[in-house]
Scaffold this motif. Structure first.
Motif, mmCIF file in Angstrom:
data_model
loop_
_atom_site.group_PDB
_atom_site.id
_atom_site.type_symbol
_atom_site.label_atom_id
_atom_site.label_comp_id
_atom_site.label_asym_id
_atom_site.label_seq_id
_atom_site.Cartn_x
_atom_site.Cartn_y
_atom_site.Cartn_z
ATOM 1 N N ARG A 1 -23.132 25.742 -18.698
ATOM 2 C CA ARG A 1 -22.631 25.208 -17.817
ATOM 3 C C ARG A 1 -20.957 24.672 -18.830
ATOM 4 N NH1 ARG A 1 -28.176 21.714 -19.971
ATOM 5 N NH2 ARG A 1 -29.657 23.164 -18.737
ATOM 6 N N THR A 2 -20.253 24.902 -19.770
ATOM 7 C CA THR A 2 -18.871 24.657 -20.062
ATOM 8 C C THR A 2 -17.912 24.992 -19.218
ATOM 9 O OG1 THR A 2 -19.239 26.153 -21.884
ATOM 10 C CG2 THR A 2 -20.182 24.129 -21.872
ATOM 11 N N PHE A 3 -18.565 25.382 -18.018
ATOM 12 C CA PHE A 3 -16.776 26.762 -17.446
ATOM 13 C C PHE A 3 -15.876 25.989 -16.665
ATOM 14 C CE2 PHE A 3 -14.878 29.642 -14.676
ATOM 15 C CZ PHE A 3 -14.789 28.996 -13.796
ATOM 16 N N ASN B 1 -15.666 24.969 -9.968
ATOM 17 C CA ASN B 1 -16.424 24.365 -11.159
ATOM 18 C C ASN B 1 -17.696 24.325 -10.757
ATOM 19 O OD1 ASN B 1 -14.050 24.762 -12.896
ATOM 20 N ND2 ASN B 1 -13.454 21.965 -12.391
ATOM 21 N N ALA B 2 -17.797 23.618 -9.732
ATOM 22 C CA ALA B 2 -19.555 23.166 -9.145
ATOM 23 C C ALA B 2 -20.353 24.232 -9.184
ATOM 24 C CB ALA B 2 -19.318 22.709 -7.779
ATOM 25 N N LYS B 3 -19.450 25.575 -8.926
ATOM 26 C CA LYS B 3 -19.603 27.434 -8.921
ATOM 27 C C LYS B 3 -19.838 28.407 -9.741
ATOM 28 C CE LYS B 3 -19.768 27.069 -3.197
ATOM 29 N NZ LYS B 3 -19.499 28.046 -2.502
ATOM 30 N N ASN B 4 -19.161 27.606 -10.610
ATOM 31 C CA ASN B 4 -17.977 28.122 -11.762
ATOM 32 C C ASN B 4 -17.889 29.613 -12.145
ATOM 33 O OD1 ASN B 4 -19.891 26.421 -13.739
ATOM 34 N ND2 ASN B 4 -21.750 27.436 -14.619
ATOM 35 N N THR B 5 -17.267 29.680 -10.683
ATOM 36 C CA THR B 5 -16.342 30.754 -10.787
ATOM 37 C C THR B 5 -15.051 30.442 -10.008
ATOM 38 O OG1 THR B 5 -18.485 31.566 -9.409
ATOM 39 C CG2 THR B 5 -16.814 32.298 -8.360
ATOM 40 N N VAL B 6 -14.062 31.667 -10.620
ATOM 41 C CA VAL B 6 -12.597 31.048 -10.621
ATOM 42 C C VAL B 6 -12.450 32.765 -9.627
ATOM 43 C CG1 VAL B 6 -11.971 32.729 -12.485
ATOM 44 C CG2 VAL B 6 -10.658 31.656 -11.700
ATOM 45 N N TYR B 7 -10.804 31.833 -8.661
ATOM 46 C CA TYR B 7 -11.306 33.670 -7.430
ATOM 47 C C TYR B 7 -9.998 33.446 -6.916
ATOM 48 C CZ TYR B 7 -15.187 31.006 -5.552
ATOM 49 O OH TYR B 7 -15.885 30.635 -5.247
ATOM 50 N N LEU B 8 -8.970 35.538 -7.251
ATOM 51 C CA LEU B 8 -7.921 35.021 -7.152
ATOM 52 C C LEU B 8 -7.422 35.914 -5.479
ATOM 53 C CD1 LEU B 8 -5.164 36.403 -8.608
ATOM 54 C CD2 LEU B 8 -5.917 38.279 -8.678
ATOM 55 N N GLN B 9 -7.201 35.650 -5.103
ATOM 56 C CA GLN B 9 -6.804 35.674 -3.574
ATOM 57 C C GLN B 9 -5.623 36.617 -3.102
ATOM 58 O OE1 GLN B 9 -8.063 35.419 -0.551
ATOM 59 N NE2 GLN B 9 -7.505 36.715 0.142
#
Length: 126
Positions: free
Chosen positions: A26-28, A73-81
């Motif tokens: 929960r701390t992403f 942050n709502a999906k706890n996800t980071v992306y690299l396009q």
């Protein structure tokens, strides 16, 4: 924090890919997030980083203008396009997390990160 990277694959030069890194917990939103890459026999190299709020980013010169790091942050996800991929972008890509209270300095150094994902392979053919 556990990190799970995905989205790698085989692409032709000039093509694009989007990598994702899903985080548990929960701390992403309290973590700086980054992407590194590593070829066999070489050191892990910095690619891009993003602050918890997503408004501040930093890129390696080799990918500036071609890659974009973002986070949800709502999906706890980071992306690299990744756009305009080159054969020299072929590597295993790793996502990493660093507690934001430890600061932003040296964010391009792999040694300052607390958690790592398992890596996802990107292959760019010429």
């Amino acid at each position: 924090v556990q990190l799970q990277a995905s989205g790698g694959g085989l692409v032709q030069a000039g093509g694009s890919l989007r990598l994702s890194c899903a985080a548990s917990g929960r701390t992403f939103s309290r973590y700086h997030m980054a992407w590194f890459r590593q070829a066999p026999g070489k050191e892990r190299a910095f690619v891009a980083a993003i602050r918890p709020g997503g408004t501040s980013t930093y890129y390696a010169d080799s990918v500036k203008g071609r890659f974009t790091i973002s986070r949800d942050n709502a999906k706890n996800t980071v992306y690299l396009q990744m756009y305009s991929l080159k054969p020299e972008d072929t590597d295993v890509y790793y996502c990493a997390a660093r507690r934001s209270d430890r600061g932003w300095s040296d964010i391009d150094r792999s040694s300052v990160f607390d958690y790592w994902g398992q890596g996802t392979k990107v292959t760019v053919s010429s």
